[in-house]
Motif scaffolding. Structure first.
Motif, mmCIF file in Angstrom:
data_model
loop_
_atom_site.group_PDB
_atom_site.id
_atom_site.type_symbol
_atom_site.label_atom_id
_atom_site.label_comp_id
_atom_site.label_asym_id
_atom_site.label_seq_id
_atom_site.Cartn_x
_atom_site.Cartn_y
_atom_site.Cartn_z
ATOM 1 N N LEU A 170 1.061 -1.276 0.003
ATOM 2 C CA LEU A 170 -0.158 -0.012 0.038
ATOM 3 C C LEU A 170 0.842 1.177 -0.132
ATOM 4 C CD1 LEU A 170 -2.853 -0.663 2.426
ATOM 5 C CD2 LEU A 170 -2.994 -0.605 -0.119
ATOM 6 N N LEU A 171 0.552 2.315 -0.910
ATOM 7 C CA LEU A 171 1.367 3.320 -1.075
ATOM 8 C C LEU A 171 0.711 4.618 -0.831
ATOM 9 C CD1 LEU A 171 3.115 2.613 -4.470
ATOM 10 C CD2 LEU A 171 4.120 2.266 -2.202
ATOM 11 N N ARG A 172 1.372 5.505 -0.110
ATOM 12 C CA ARG A 172 0.983 7.010 0.203
ATOM 13 C C ARG A 172 1.965 7.756 -0.608
ATOM 14 N NH1 ARG A 172 -1.967 10.570 3.904
ATOM 15 N NH2 ARG A 172 -1.578 12.508 2.934
ATOM 16 N N ASP A 173 1.388 8.361 -1.670
ATOM 17 C CA ASP A 173 2.463 9.344 -2.328
ATOM 18 C C ASP A 173 2.460 10.880 -1.472
ATOM 19 O OD1 ASP A 173 2.819 7.672 -4.946
ATOM 20 O OD2 ASP A 173 0.739 8.173 -5.200
ATOM 21 N N LEU A 174 3.811 11.202 -1.648
ATOM 22 C CA LEU A 174 4.123 12.364 -0.979
ATOM 23 C C LEU A 174 5.043 13.125 -1.840
ATOM 24 C CD1 LEU A 174 5.278 10.943 2.385
ATOM 25 C CD2 LEU A 174 2.784 12.185 2.160
ATOM 26 N N GLU A 175 5.233 14.483 -1.453
ATOM 27 C CA GLU A 175 6.040 15.407 -2.187
ATOM 28 C C GLU A 175 6.756 16.183 -1.091
ATOM 29 O OE1 GLU A 175 6.977 18.213 -6.022
ATOM 30 O OE2 GLU A 175 5.290 17.242 -5.829
ATOM 31 N N VAL A 176 7.945 15.811 -0.648
ATOM 32 C CA VAL A 176 8.600 16.820 0.513
ATOM 33 C C VAL A 176 9.990 17.115 -0.137
ATOM 34 C CG1 VAL A 176 9.375 16.676 2.861
ATOM 35 C CG2 VAL A 176 7.303 15.631 2.507
ATOM 36 N N MET A 177 9.929 18.319 -0.082
ATOM 37 C CA MET A 177 11.485 18.681 -1.048
ATOM 38 C C MET A 177 12.326 19.342 0.043
ATOM 39 S SD MET A 177 10.632 18.004 -4.185
ATOM 40 C CE MET A 177 12.299 18.752 -4.918
#
Length: 231
Positions: free
Chosen positions: A76-83
């Motif tokens: 199970l995946l939870r997409d994120l975007e933390v730069m």
């Protein structure tokens, strides 16, 4: 016996192809409702491999993700975007409700099964096998604190947080709090430029066994790390 390795590559490739929104300082990863869970999480399957069964249920005032595997594998995946993160703490609770066979060699491709895993994926390469990831695992026989690379790629590091080898902990909720960036820098020697996903996994396809696990109270804190957080 290499099919779990293909699934690992699929997981790493999948987060590369899904852009995410800019995240707030604190993220309730599971969410506050069943609808929110289904909006935020997605299955990552691999052809010709039977899929682990996942579900979500209310338990008191929290939502619990359940996973059940019988010779199956799926994440199970939870997409994120933390730069360019400077501090990042991941905390969660989990319990293993069914142990895998004790004789499996977890550092090998043939034994690359764990009752429960929590991945953090870092987007560092367009080539999936070069994408770095931390894999916190609930092992069968490896000792707590053990660290070793995935048998499929050295860019994925396994860290054993719980084990059933000496002190069985089945059906008992355990709490974790990890300084993700401190461990990343310890293993890879430099800070990450981006965090692109969190995944959970219950798998038993290599050993042909059975595993069950639950996950709850998963939070990602993008803030100065508490002094008691462990790498």
């Amino acid at each position: 016996m290499i099919r779990a390795g293909f699934l690992l590559v699929a997981i790493l490739a999948s987060v590369l192809s899904h852009g995410g929104k800019i995240e707030p300082p604190s993220i309730n990863l599971i969410g506050e409702s069943e609808k929110e869970f289904h909006q935020n999480w997605r299955e990552q399957r691999f052809p010709f491999i039977a899929a682990t069964e996942y579900g979500v249920k209310a338990e008191g005032n929290r939502w619990v993700i359940t996973g059940r595997s019988e010779d199956t594998s799926c994440a199970l995946l939870r997409d994120l975007e933390v730069m360019n993160p400077t501090k990042m703490v991941l905390r969660w609770r989990w319990r293993a409700r069914g142990a895998l066979p004790g004789e499996i060699a977890e550092r090998t491709k043939a034994g690359d099964d764990f009752a429960a895993r929590v991945f953090v994926v870092f987007e560092t390469s367009l080539i999936p096998t070069r994408t770095r990831a931390i894999n916190y695992v609930w092992a069968t026989k490896e000792p707590v604190g053990g660290t070793f690379p995935s048998p499929y790629t050295r860019h994925v590091s396994h860290l054993v947080l719980r084990t059933n080898s000496h002190e069985p902990q089945a059906n008992i909720w355990q709490s974790e709090r990890r300084d993700v960036l401190a461990y990343y820098e310890k293993i890879f020697g430099e800070p990450p430029t981006k965090i692109s996903g969190v995944a959970i996994m219950v798998d038993s396809d290599n050993s042909g066994g059975r595993a069950e696990a639950d996950f709850a109270e998963m939070f990602l804190e993008i803030s100065p790390a508490p002094a008691d957080s462990d790498p």
